[in-house]
Design a protein around this motif. Sequence first.
Motif, PDB file in Angstrom:
ATOM      1  N   VAL A  87      31.488  43.713  38.001  1.00  0.00           N
ATOM      2  CA  VAL A  87      32.181  43.609  39.022  1.00  0.00           C
ATOM      3  C   VAL A  87      33.788  43.099  38.591  1.00  0.00           C
ATOM      4  O   VAL A  87      34.448  42.560  39.640  1.00  0.00           O
ATOM      5  CB  VAL A  87      31.703  42.751  40.024  1.00  0.00           C
ATOM      6  CG1 VAL A  87      30.570  43.436  40.616  1.00  0.00           C
ATOM      7  CG2 VAL A  87      31.438  41.403  39.600  1.00  0.00           C
ATOM      8  N   GLU A  88      34.241  43.287  37.442  1.00  0.00           N
ATOM      9  CA  GLU A  88      35.377  42.611  36.955  1.00  0.00           C
ATOM     10  C   GLU A  88      36.430  43.860  36.886  1.00  0.00           C
ATOM     11  O   GLU A  88      36.253  44.925  36.772  1.00  0.00           O
ATOM     12  CB  GLU A  88      35.250  42.125  35.288  1.00  0.00           C
ATOM     13  CG  GLU A  88      34.345  40.905  35.343  1.00  0.00           C
ATOM     14  CD  GLU A  88      34.754  39.775  36.434  1.00  0.00           C
ATOM     15  OE1 GLU A  88      35.953  39.629  36.490  1.00  0.00           O
ATOM     16  OE2 GLU A  88      33.821  38.923  37.012  1.00  0.00           O
ATOM     17  N   PRO A  89      37.701  43.300  37.264  1.00  0.00           N
ATOM     18  CA  PRO A  89      38.673  44.481  37.082  1.00  0.00           C
ATOM     19  C   PRO A  89      38.848  44.825  35.755  1.00  0.00           C
ATOM     20  O   PRO A  89      38.518  44.060  34.964  1.00  0.00           O
ATOM     21  CB  PRO A  89      40.108  43.527  37.683  1.00  0.00           C
ATOM     22  CG  PRO A  89      39.543  42.018  37.664  1.00  0.00           C
ATOM     23  CD  PRO A  89      38.060  42.029  37.871  1.00  0.00           C
ATOM     24  N   SER A  90      39.294  46.214  35.507  1.00  0.00           N
ATOM     25  CA  SER A  90      39.289  46.794  34.284  1.00  0.00           C
ATOM     26  C   SER A  90      40.627  46.115  33.715  1.00  0.00           C
ATOM     27  O   SER A  90      40.570  45.901  32.391  1.00  0.00           O
ATOM     28  CB  SER A  90      39.202  48.119  34.367  1.00  0.00           C
ATOM     29  OG  SER A  90      40.307  48.869  34.976  1.00  0.00           O
ATOM     30  N   GLY A  91      41.838  46.128  34.328  1.00  0.00           N
ATOM     31  CA  GLY A  91      42.913  45.667  33.679  1.00  0.00           C
ATOM     32  C   GLY A  91      43.504  46.401  32.440  1.00  0.00           C
ATOM     33  O   GLY A  91      44.208  45.850  31.730  1.00  0.00           O
ATOM     34  N   ASP A  92      42.945  47.772  32.212  1.00  0.00           N
ATOM     35  CA  ASP A  92      43.382  48.301  31.073  1.00  0.00           C
ATOM     36  C   ASP A  92      43.804  49.586  31.370  1.00  0.00           C
ATOM     37  O   ASP A  92      43.511  50.590  32.014  1.00  0.00           O
ATOM     38  CB  ASP A  92      41.966  48.733  30.287  1.00  0.00           C
ATOM     39  CG  ASP A  92      42.295  48.618  28.776  1.00  0.00           C
ATOM     40  OD1 ASP A  92      43.599  49.236  28.372  1.00  0.00           O
ATOM     41  OD2 ASP A  92      41.486  48.294  27.909  1.00  0.00           O
ATOM     42  N   ARG A 108      33.173  48.545  33.856  1.00  0.00           N
ATOM     43  CA  ARG A 108      33.582  47.226  34.277  1.00  0.00           C
ATOM     44  C   ARG A 108      33.137  46.908  35.738  1.00  0.00           C
ATOM     45  O   ARG A 108      33.178  46.024  36.464  1.00  0.00           O
ATOM     46  CB  ARG A 108      35.069  47.162  34.304  1.00  0.00           C
ATOM     47  CG  ARG A 108      35.686  46.508  32.957  1.00  0.00           C
ATOM     48  CD  ARG A 108      35.214  45.314  32.868  1.00  0.00           C
ATOM     49  NE  ARG A 108      35.484  44.337  31.437  1.00  0.00           N
ATOM     50  CZ  ARG A 108      36.560  43.832  31.256  1.00  0.00           C
ATOM     51  NH1 ARG A 108      37.317  43.676  32.103  1.00  0.00           N
ATOM     52  NH2 ARG A 108      36.454  43.161  30.184  1.00  0.00           N
ATOM     53  N   ALA A 232      35.068  42.167  48.123  1.00  0.00           N
ATOM     54  CA  ALA A 232      35.617  41.250  47.072  1.00  0.00           C
ATOM     55  C   ALA A 232      35.784  42.384  46.086  1.00  0.00           C
ATOM     56  O   ALA A 232      36.958  42.527  45.538  1.00  0.00           O
ATOM     57  CB  ALA A 232      34.598  40.416  46.685  1.00  0.00           C
ATOM     58  N   ILE A 233      34.923  43.362  45.896  1.00  0.00           N
ATOM     59  CA  ILE A 233      35.084  44.369  44.706  1.00  0.00           C
ATOM     60  C   ILE A 233      36.234  45.274  45.023  1.00  0.00           C
ATOM     61  O   ILE A 233      37.247  45.370  44.021  1.00  0.00           O
ATOM     62  CB  ILE A 233      34.103  45.234  44.522  1.00  0.00           C
ATOM     63  CG1 ILE A 233      32.719  44.376  44.128  1.00  0.00           C
ATOM     64  CG2 ILE A 233      34.112  46.231  43.535  1.00  0.00           C
ATOM     65  CD1 ILE A 233      31.265  44.944  43.930  1.00  0.00           C
ATOM     66  N   GLN A 235      38.863  44.349  46.733  1.00  0.00           N
ATOM     67  CA  GLN A 235      40.208  43.518  46.474  1.00  0.00           C
ATOM     68  C   GLN A 235      40.557  43.633  45.048  1.00  0.00           C
ATOM     69  O   GLN A 235      41.686  43.553  44.722  1.00  0.00           O
ATOM     70  CB  GLN A 235      39.864  42.244  46.873  1.00  0.00           C
ATOM     71  CG  GLN A 235      41.049  41.002  46.973  1.00  0.00           C
ATOM     72  CD  GLN A 235      42.073  41.416  48.158  1.00  0.00           C
ATOM     73  OE1 GLN A 235      41.652  41.859  49.092  1.00  0.00           O
ATOM     74  NE2 GLN A 235      43.247  41.452  47.718  1.00  0.00           N
ATOM     75  N   THR A 236      39.760  43.320  43.931  1.00  0.00           N
ATOM     76  CA  THR A 236      40.021  43.030  42.741  1.00  0.00           C
ATOM     77  C   THR A 236      40.085  44.351  41.939  1.00  0.00           C
ATOM     78  O   THR A 236      40.549  44.471  40.838  1.00  0.00           O
ATOM     79  CB  THR A 236      38.934  42.057  42.132  1.00  0.00           C
ATOM     80  OG1 THR A 236      37.731  42.453  42.348  1.00  0.00           O
ATOM     81  CG2 THR A 236      39.231  40.562  42.356  1.00  0.00           C
ATOM     82  N   ASP A 241      44.760  49.989  37.812  1.00  0.00           N
ATOM     83  CA  ASP A 241      45.387  48.993  37.059  1.00  0.00           C
ATOM     84  C   ASP A 241      46.694  48.455  38.139  1.00  0.00           C
ATOM     85  O   ASP A 241      47.649  47.721  37.473  1.00  0.00           O
ATOM     86  CB  ASP A 241      45.627  49.185  35.715  1.00  0.00           C
ATOM     87  CG  ASP A 241      46.496  50.359  35.553  1.00  0.00           C
ATOM     88  OD1 ASP A 241      46.360  51.268  36.114  1.00  0.00           O
ATOM     89  OD2 ASP A 241      47.177  50.198  34.487  1.00  0.00           O
ATOM     90  N   GLU A 242      46.475  48.623  39.454  1.00  0.00           N
ATOM     91  CA  GLU A 242      47.480  48.196  40.277  1.00  0.00           C
ATOM     92  C   GLU A 242      46.776  47.316  41.341  1.00  0.00           C
ATOM     93  O   GLU A 242      47.514  46.954  42.386  1.00  0.00           O
ATOM     94  CB  GLU A 242      48.151  49.186  40.923  1.00  0.00           C
ATOM     95  CG  GLU A 242      49.730  48.965  41.449  1.00  0.00           C
ATOM     96  CD  GLU A 242      50.570  50.168  41.906  1.00  0.00           C
ATOM     97  OE1 GLU A 242      51.720  50.249  41.653  1.00  0.00           O
ATOM     98  OE2 GLU A 242      49.799  51.217  42.572  1.00  0.00           O
ATOM     99  N   ALA A 243      45.707  46.893  40.929  1.00  0.00           N
ATOM    100  CA  ALA A 243      44.959  46.038  42.047  1.00  0.00           C
ATOM    101  C   ALA A 243      45.630  44.655  42.340  1.00  0.00           C
ATOM    102  O   ALA A 243      45.839  44.306  43.333  1.00  0.00           O
ATOM    103  CB  ALA A 243      43.484  45.664  41.429  1.00  0.00           C
ATOM    104  N   GLY A 244      46.333  44.128  41.116  1.00  0.00           N
ATOM    105  CA  GLY A 244      46.986  42.858  41.351  1.00  0.00           C
ATOM    106  C   GLY A 244      48.273  43.117  42.213  1.00  0.00           C
ATOM    107  O   GLY A 244      48.627  42.268  43.164  1.00  0.00           O
TER     108      GLY A 244
END
Lengths: 304, 304, 304, 304
Positions: A87-92, A108, A232-233, A235-236, A241-244
């Motif tokens: 459940v983590e953002p991939s950020g990649d 991810r 929550a998922i 949201q993050t 990679d534009e979740a933030g």
Amino acid sequence: MEYQHILNTIASELSSIQSTGKVASYIPELAKIEYEKFGMHLYCINSGHYNLGDSEERFSIQSISKVFALTRAMSLLDDELFKRVDVEPSGDPFNSLIQLEYENGIPRNPFINAGALVISDILISQLKDPKKDFLDFIHNITGNSNIGINSKVFESEKKYSYRNASLLNLMKSFGNIKNDIEIVLDFYIYQCAIEMSCKELSIAFMMYANGGKRISDDEQILSPRKVKRINAIMQTCGFYDEAGEFSFRVGLPGKSGVGGGIAAVHPGQYAVTVWSPPLNPKGNSELGMYALERLTTLTGLSIF
Amino acid sequence: MEYQHILNTIASELSSIQSTGKVASYIPELAKIEYEKFGMHLYCINSGHYNLGDSEERFSIQSISKVFALTRAMSLLDDELFKRVDVEPSGDPFNSLIQLEYENGIPRNPFINAGALVISDILISQLKDPKKDFLDFIHNITGNSNIGINSKVFESEKKYSYRNASLLNLMKSFGNIKNDIEIVLDFYIYQCAIEMSCKELSIAFMMYANGGKRISDDEQILSPRKVKRINAIMQTCGFYDEAGEFSFRVGLPGKSGVGGGIAAVHPGQYAVTVWSPPLNPKGNSELGMYALERLTTLTGLSIF
Amino acid sequence: MEYQHILNTIASELSSIQSTGKVASYIPELAKIEYEKFGMHLYCINSGHYNLGDSEERFSIQSISKVFALTRAMSLLDDELFKRVDVEPSGDPFNSLIQLEYENGIPRNPFINAGALVISDILISQLKDPKKDFLDFIHNITGNSNIGINSKVFESEKKYSYRNASLLNLMKSFGNIKNDIEIVLDFYIYQCAIEMSCKELSIAFMMYANGGKRISDDEQILSPRKVKRINAIMQTCGFYDEAGEFSFRVGLPGKSGVGGGIAAVHPGQYAVTVWSPPLNPKGNSELGMYALERLTTLTGLSIF
Amino acid sequence: MEYQHILNTIASELSSIQSTGKVASYIPELAKIEYEKFGMHLYCINSGHYNLGDSEERFSIQSISKVFALTRAMSLLDDELFKRVDVEPSGDPFNSLIQLEYENGIPRNPFINAGALVISDILISQLKDPKKDFLDFIHNITGNSNIGINSKVFESEKKYSYRNASLLNLMKSFGNIKNDIEIVLDFYIYQCAIEMSCKELSIAFMMYANGGKRISDDEQILSPRKVKRINAIMQTCGFYDEAGEFSFRVGLPGKSGVGGGIAAVHPGQYAVTVWSPPLNPKGNSELGMYALERLTTLTGLSIF
């Protein structure tokens, strides 16, 4: 400011903005969408429906379907689901093949393609007729039984699915896909080809704003605990990679699709959907993000 | 359930849980902290203070200081700040050197070490006496002027800062650090060495729950727009590569530190801080996360 | 074809080739080198010296010095050396910080910067006066005691060494650097600033073609077993991420430097050095590679 | 020392060495191979054949077939081949999916799986009956027309080819695979399933030691220029991420396979093959590498 007035203000602002985005063109059927289309539908728990533009025209929901698939899987399984997808953002920016290798075939999160393919695999294992069940579920939460797929988009997408087939084969080599690759791919593409309007999506997403209850008759579709997890998922992980950036500018849990749609919720307040086909370089609707940023700014209501 | 009763319930549950976490030991001074310490302080906008255990004992806030540094930088600069540091979750278990290289020295967000070092560099360029200004700022938002640093932790940490020096040199090679590396490192470590109690942190974080206003006298410390942005970054980036898990289980914007502290807020409702030194494998307080998950579950109040 | 005739043929071919390469410009002193310089010196075991153009003009040997540093370290230590630096090609266009992190501070090979910094660290630990020892070693293998460094290049390079400082700090955080970072950096940059001519480099490299013996008096400088190892490392790692291309086109063990020099050997046959400042996009002398490719083609003598 | 005597010395040394390697077990058919098998065959240009142990027993050549496939492709196409596959060592322990993504579907070299799959795709486009042509080519260079495949290995390998299917799909998404994925996979697996003895492999590899000529009748199979290129690629890329180590210890161009075979050449001198099924952690025959290291040490003949 009253809601319809806020929507009108947004519409008037948008009329003077020139989108620099590009309509998704990786499959010919999507590339045909009219660039200028714009729809928005706001559904408030307390005060009902507000809309703008082409809010009742159906479009290809694409990755927004990943939220429904996750919801369906969470209604069938408990947290053991999250042994097969994190459940983590991939950020990649380099997409998921890399992380899949490092992390032994565990995607991810359920909203990147690899994760959604695992969710599809799970639904196929759990259900007798996954396609019918999936459509039934959407009919059930929207109260609208004529929602279906666009078969041209479905066929078109099947021809350009090498990257998804690559992800599936890699996960299968790690043992994280149980069914035949062709069957999983077929079901996954089917979900993406569903067509809904902004209004229909807002009605469907209302359950995430309303503690898991269908608002029309107060039926509990999913437990509040599971709804909290899905929000929550979103949201993050809801915006590649534009979740933030989305969280930063808009501040709502939501999910976008390359068809140009974005559906989002403010828990306890409202569900909202926008549709505008041109995408920014990260693959999210450019004007859609603008409209939602203005909505949370003008209402003063974001989750933050 | 009334708040103090909820805290007592959490305390009673915790008494039967054996933590498997480990106290941070990369510097000797941190390793000395007593394993069994536990404090919690809940500060509600409407109903005031509730606490548990060692809630008034000071501990090393470590990375929680990154929120204050970002706040200070955002009060001095507008969005141009985000040209030098992004707002996306890093999502990378392999730490930030890799992404820094790919992304030409622009850190993913202000809460990973690389990003916080850039924020330190910005504050040094903007302020005459950054250390004094930083402490003054904390005194100002807490109303407590005897908060300071632990000089043993400060000295100890300076001896083990090769990785941060590596990050600084790499960013300097890309032109994203303007001041001398030794000076930036010194100021960054200074911030991490600040000691505060759970109660003091909850008071300080109340501004993020209260639209940017200091609750004691309603003074606007930061604009609501900027507070929304900081909360959004805490939500997506506040817990290293466990941001998704924290969001999923707890559902609040927050920030953790390797000293065992976690501070979080529910906008419009409360600020809360927990402290328990043993960390889980991802570097976040194990019992702290448990306590916060129980808090949002028992109150039914999370942002999702 | 007789050797001098081959060199003349190469010279005549080169006269009609327009180099598209660029002189290294990351430090001002290197950028000043004249673009048109070209020198080549072939030193055959059986038939002596052949040369072309500016073959007796000194230039900055830069990374070619890494071969001498490795040779000196191998003469002091046995295979335990290779616990601190590996012998595999790096194969990574994204440079070594990434691999250093994955591989816990052990550089891939002694010819990437990280590896050469470890070799420098080893020499500092082993020698009383490393700079003097290093120059003495070069004087010894060339029989020429007036070879020295260019102090402008040395000073200039010290000002632009953030990336190497980043590598050193990262390796120090893993415990793979034993001495002070400033001292290691200073010695490393010193080696790179040495100036030699093509002729002097060919004489120095003759020991790698001649089984480790200085050809002038048959003295064994390094054992044949160790020479074989150094040649193997030159073959697989001597040209950054163009090692395969060099091997493919030229087929000799060798080492390049950003000063535009390339020194190579054909074991049992000859040592050869070329110098032409413009570099191809991978950082190797463009005309140098061409000249060597023609040499092995026209002589029919490569190791393959 | 005379060659047969050297082989006997190696045999006697090996008798006292306990291999710690493991027989490849990813497909059941390979796992059945007897652990203790050992064969070695040395074929010298000047003095003929020398052998040891099970040198005439056939085994699965697996990746050694990649050398023959590259040879066949280079005989059909010129350097345009290298637009679709590079010649650099991969240097990546994390396997090729990562690099394939970064480098837009162009594999690092023809000896990693991705590269060999591209070579297979090329041969399918160029040849009417690729399987027959491939076997004919091997019959031709060995003078032995009863060499064929092990159909159990072929069938077994087809069932465990998800990772190769993943590579193919990824490259197809980049446009670097022209034929149907199933057909490419089938032909690739076919090549790997060929069985040859040490003696047969040494005879086949003799052309790489002999300037491209079949030694039996001096027929030029491949031009010296192309042979040089193939030897160079074997040198830098023949041993997965142990190419440097092999080069360092053995010092010969060669190629290994997971069946436990290694074939290598000393240009102008000899071809040599060893077979011992237990593999070291990097996937190369443990005793095979030992035997070859002793061979080049005892003969004093390596390319370095």
